[in-house]
Motif scaffolding. Structure first.
Motif, short mmCIF file in Angstrom:
data_model
loop_
_atom_site.label_atom_id
_atom_site.label_comp_id
_atom_site.label_asym_id
_atom_site.label_seq_id
_atom_site.Cartn_x
_atom_site.Cartn_y
_atom_site.Cartn_z
N VAL A 199 46.04 32.94 33.72
CA VAL A 199 46.70 31.95 34.55
C VAL A 199 45.81 31.63 35.75
O VAL A 199 45.63 32.46 36.64
CB VAL A 199 48.07 32.44 35.04
N GLY A 200 45.21 30.45 35.74
CA GLY A 200 44.31 30.06 36.82
C GLY A 200 42.89 30.52 36.55
O GLY A 200 42.63 31.28 35.62
N PRO A 201 41.96 30.07 37.40
CA PRO A 201 40.54 30.40 37.18
C PRO A 201 40.23 31.85 37.52
O PRO A 201 40.80 32.43 38.44
CB PRO A 201 39.82 29.44 38.13
N LEU A 202 39.30 32.42 36.77
CA LEU A 202 38.74 33.74 37.03
C LEU A 202 37.23 33.63 36.88
O LEU A 202 36.72 32.61 36.42
CB LEU A 202 39.29 34.78 36.04
N GLY A 203 36.50 34.65 37.25
CA GLY A 203 35.06 34.64 37.07
C GLY A 203 34.71 34.49 35.60
O GLY A 203 35.43 34.96 34.72
N ALA A 204 33.58 33.84 35.33
CA ALA A 204 33.18 33.57 33.95
C ALA A 204 33.05 34.84 33.13
O ALA A 204 33.48 34.90 31.97
CB ALA A 204 31.86 32.80 33.94
N GLY A 205 32.49 35.88 33.71
CA GLY A 205 32.31 37.13 32.98
C GLY A 205 33.63 37.78 32.62
O GLY A 205 33.81 38.25 31.50
N LEU A 206 34.56 37.79 33.58
CA LEU A 206 35.86 38.38 33.32
C LEU A 206 36.63 37.58 32.27
O LEU A 206 37.23 38.14 31.35
CB LEU A 206 36.66 38.47 34.62
#
Length: 321
Positions: free
Chosen positions: A18-25
């Motif tokens: 839900v919503g943006p997170l870091g690309a790696g995560l």
């Protein structure tokens, strides 16, 4: 506790982002758990069957969104703040909630001290003045305020507030604090009234948790008590400060300056603040270092793994109120 395995069946959604997170995560959640990013503005189809949601501190889950996720049993938050998630709804549903405490304490405390030094010494404004050629032209920048030995009040003596106090003690600052309750083990003076603390302090550092209970705590009256010689630093949430009163005090010369890592309506900074040399505004980067963001991601993944292993969380957040 009966939880689904890490291996989601065909077409099933077990983990919802839900919503943006870091690309790696995001990539790891997708590859290991089959996580999908929620369709906007609400979940649909198989997304509604998600058992666990991973969200960022800037996103969270509203009551309406939680109602649309009837199978949800856990929320893992990338960040220490959980004020964007409806805690009443979480409590009613018996949903588990976690955040990422401790790992971002040092960076956020460093940011608070850096903002205090910057706004009191005016280094950002001095640098702009120098680049504009005024020094080379024979100019002399006005004197600024000393940080060492100043009186600093801290609103919220939790992990981050305590780390700020420890750092400023090394500056020879006198420290006092106000909190939801006194902490007898703390080596600092407790002041029950926030207005009294602001009246005593040369600078007030805000590290209190966000949410309805702290909304507008730094009120017009508190800013008036801090006075025209006082400074405000906020590394908590923009909602903790009455932003209209803050802008009015700064524009009207009733406050010496402010260092802000957060504002009320992020990413929108009140235009009146952008032209003031006695205001330092950062784009909510208190914990934005490579090391801390990796530690936060690792803790998120540890929470997700433990939930699917035994139905518990590594860093559960107490929603009992």
């Amino acid at each position: 506790m009966d939880v689904r395995s890490e291996e989601a069946g065909p077409g099933a959604v077990t983990v919802l982002q839900v919503g943006p997170l870091g690309a790696g995560l995001s990539s790891t959640l997708a590859s290991k758990y089959g996580a999908v990013k929620m369709a906007q503005p609400a979940p649909s189809g198989a997304e509604r069957d998600a058992v666990l949601a991973v969200t960022g501190g800037h996103s969270g889950l509203t009551a309406e969104l939680l109602d649309a996720l009837p199978s949800l049993r856990a929320i893992v938050t990338f960040g220490v703040g959980v004020d964007r998630t409806d805690l009443d709804a979480v409590r009613r549903r018996g949903i588990l909630l976690s955040n990422t405490p401790d790992v971002l304490t040092d960076d956020t405390a460093d940011t608070a001290v850096a903002l205090l030094v910057d706004v009191m010494r005016g280094f950002g404004a001095v640098a702009r003045w120098t680049r504009a050629g005024h020094w080379a032209a024979g100019g002399s920048y006005p004197l600024t305020r000393r940080v060492s030995g100043s009186k600093v009040g801290i609103l919220g003596l939790g992990r981050i507030g305590s780390a700020v106090a420890s750092r400023l003690t090394a500056f020879g600052c006198s420290i006092a604090y106000t909190n939801r309750r006194e902490r007898p083990e703390a080596p600092y003076r407790y002041v029950a009234s926030l207005e009294d603390l602001a009246s005593w302090a040369d600078a007030l550092v805000v590290t209190a948790a966000g949410g309805p209970a702290s909304a507008g705590l730094v009120s017009e009256a508190v800013l008036a008590a801090l006075g025209p010689g006082g400074y405000l630093v906020n590394v908590a949430r923009g909602s903790v400060v009455d932003e209209d009163a803050l802008v009015s005090a700064l524009v009207g010369g009733r406050l010496a300056g402010a260092g802000l890592d957060v504002v009320r309506n992020e990413p929108h900074v009140p235009p009146a603040l952008l032209g003031l040399d006695n205001v330092v505004v950062l784009p909510h980067v208190g914990s934005a270092t490579v090391e801390t963001r990796q530690a936060m991601a690792d803790l998120v993944l540890a929470n997700v793994a433990q939930f699917f292993r035994d139905g518990t969380l590594v860093t559960p957040y107490d929603v009992s109120g």
